[in-house]
Design a protein around this motif. Sequence first.
Motif, mmCIF file in Angstrom:
data_model
loop_
_atom_site.group_PDB
_atom_site.id
_atom_site.type_symbol
_atom_site.label_atom_id
_atom_site.label_comp_id
_atom_site.label_asym_id
_atom_site.label_seq_id
_atom_site.Cartn_x
_atom_site.Cartn_y
_atom_site.Cartn_z
ATOM 1 N N LEU A 30 3.589 -1.189 4.060
ATOM 2 C CA LEU A 30 3.023 0.155 3.976
ATOM 3 C C LEU A 30 4.147 1.098 3.582
ATOM 4 N N GLU A 82 -5.352 2.521 5.635
ATOM 5 C CA GLU A 82 -4.248 1.962 4.863
ATOM 6 C C GLU A 82 -3.350 1.062 5.707
ATOM 7 N N ALA A 101 -2.632 -2.805 4.683
ATOM 8 C CA ALA A 101 -1.262 -3.291 4.517
ATOM 9 C C ALA A 101 -0.955 -4.441 5.466
ATOM 10 N N PHE A 108 2.110 -4.586 9.927
ATOM 11 C CA PHE A 108 2.691 -4.264 8.626
ATOM 12 C C PHE A 108 4.166 -3.908 8.762
ATOM 13 N N ARG A 151 0.834 -1.190 0.000
ATOM 14 C CA ARG A 151 0.000 0.000 0.000
ATOM 15 C C ARG A 151 0.874 1.246 0.000
#
Length: 497
Positions: free
Chosen positions: A293, A284, A288, A333, A262
Amino acid sequence: MFGRFAVQGATLRGVEAVPVDVEVVVGSGMPAFCIVGMPDAAVQEARERVRAALRAAGFSMPNERVVVNLAPGALRKTGSGFDLPIAVGLLAATGQVDPRLAEGALIVGELSLEGAVRPVDGLLAYALCARDLGCMLVCADAPERLVAIDGLEQRAVRTIADFRSGEFPALAPRRPSHAPAAPDFRDVAGQDMAKRALQVAAAGRHGVLMMGPPGSGKTMLASRLPSILPPLEEDEALEAALIHSVAGEEVGALLGGVRPFRSPHHSATTAGLVGGGTPPRPGEVSLAHQGVLFLDELPEFRPSVLQGIRQPMESGRVTVTRADGNVSFPARFMLVAAANPCPCGYFGDAEHACTCTLAQVSAYQNRIGGPLMDRIDLHVDVRRSAPRDVLGTGGGTSSDDMRAAVLGAREYASWRRARVGDGEGTEALVRSCALAPADEAFFEDAARAARMSGRAIMRTLAVARTIADMEEAASVGRGHLCEALAFRLREGVGTCG
């Protein structure tokens, strides 16, 4: 034309579908169509969609008082997925369809004004809810949004008129798809230090900050990180796909083992990056989950937005608090960030003069914030490659070679933990490093000189343990500590702590 009937429905709360009983009563009184049980605006609008859909399909709308109760009443109901169960409940209550068609089924779907059934977000969550309830799932014919789940029968309904015949074909969820081959690190000219940092990060799931002038290859490097990560395991893929399903995004590649990558724009809001809204939706950092990320132009993000990712980086979860309770989203993430060193981008560049004052440089870098910098394990300078290196691109270390080292390090780390029985936490980390007295004294002196925080000390030690795992070393040595410190303490960005 009086009657009552209950249909099994569900509503999304976070990344889970919570069962909801859709109770329909058609009785005497002034003609009306009421929906109660804390429905949101989308659920209230179901009245008009249901009316139009039933008439378009040739059913009759009763001219009595219709009351729809969504139980439990204390739970807020959201989304357009209640259209179909309300319509089915109304038809069963008025004797226009066989009530047995809705028995043992969790029904979800949005209705068009012509009576067609449309898919809704979160079908994977509804499917898991139906499996847990021991029901079959009846929804729109959308195989691209569904996943084959053991022990769950999934049936498709195309229009509300299908309930006349009761013939619902079995759904065949689409097989997992494989995304195109990820870009290869072979294409990156030079940048051996940055490649090494990303390799260490992939091996130990560490965060990385790359700082350098425009055009130095920061984004190019970050976009190739997924090519050296191991594929998603089955449970990881299902967990990540569930989040994407709730957000209404494609899940095929995830189910094929491709880790999410992402890259939100720096204009993202706190709700967009961390999660939130009404009803709360994953941001987000959750999209992720189990992947990467990438925050490009890190200082350009609003400081308040950036500070919102600090807690998820530590806990691996995002908790959104609302008046009616808390909603939690997974958010484990790898953070990869890229930044210019100053507003003009050329501070420290030997070939291009910087036009910023020292105050501007300091203010720009301070936008990231010390607490966030303290949580990023590896900091690396990325310099522009020489023209000869750029023209010779394609001959660097390949992603396949880098991935082999990453997989080897992870396998060794798993074997080491299983053999020694190390647990979680700082004590287990220190014990797993097994530092010699001289190396421990060296590390203490370095941490004291750099004024490192306790978090920075432990994160640096974790990086050293990862580097040792890449060499399959039972203990962390002086060389591993020095490399980890070199990634933590950098001129131009400042020491963390």
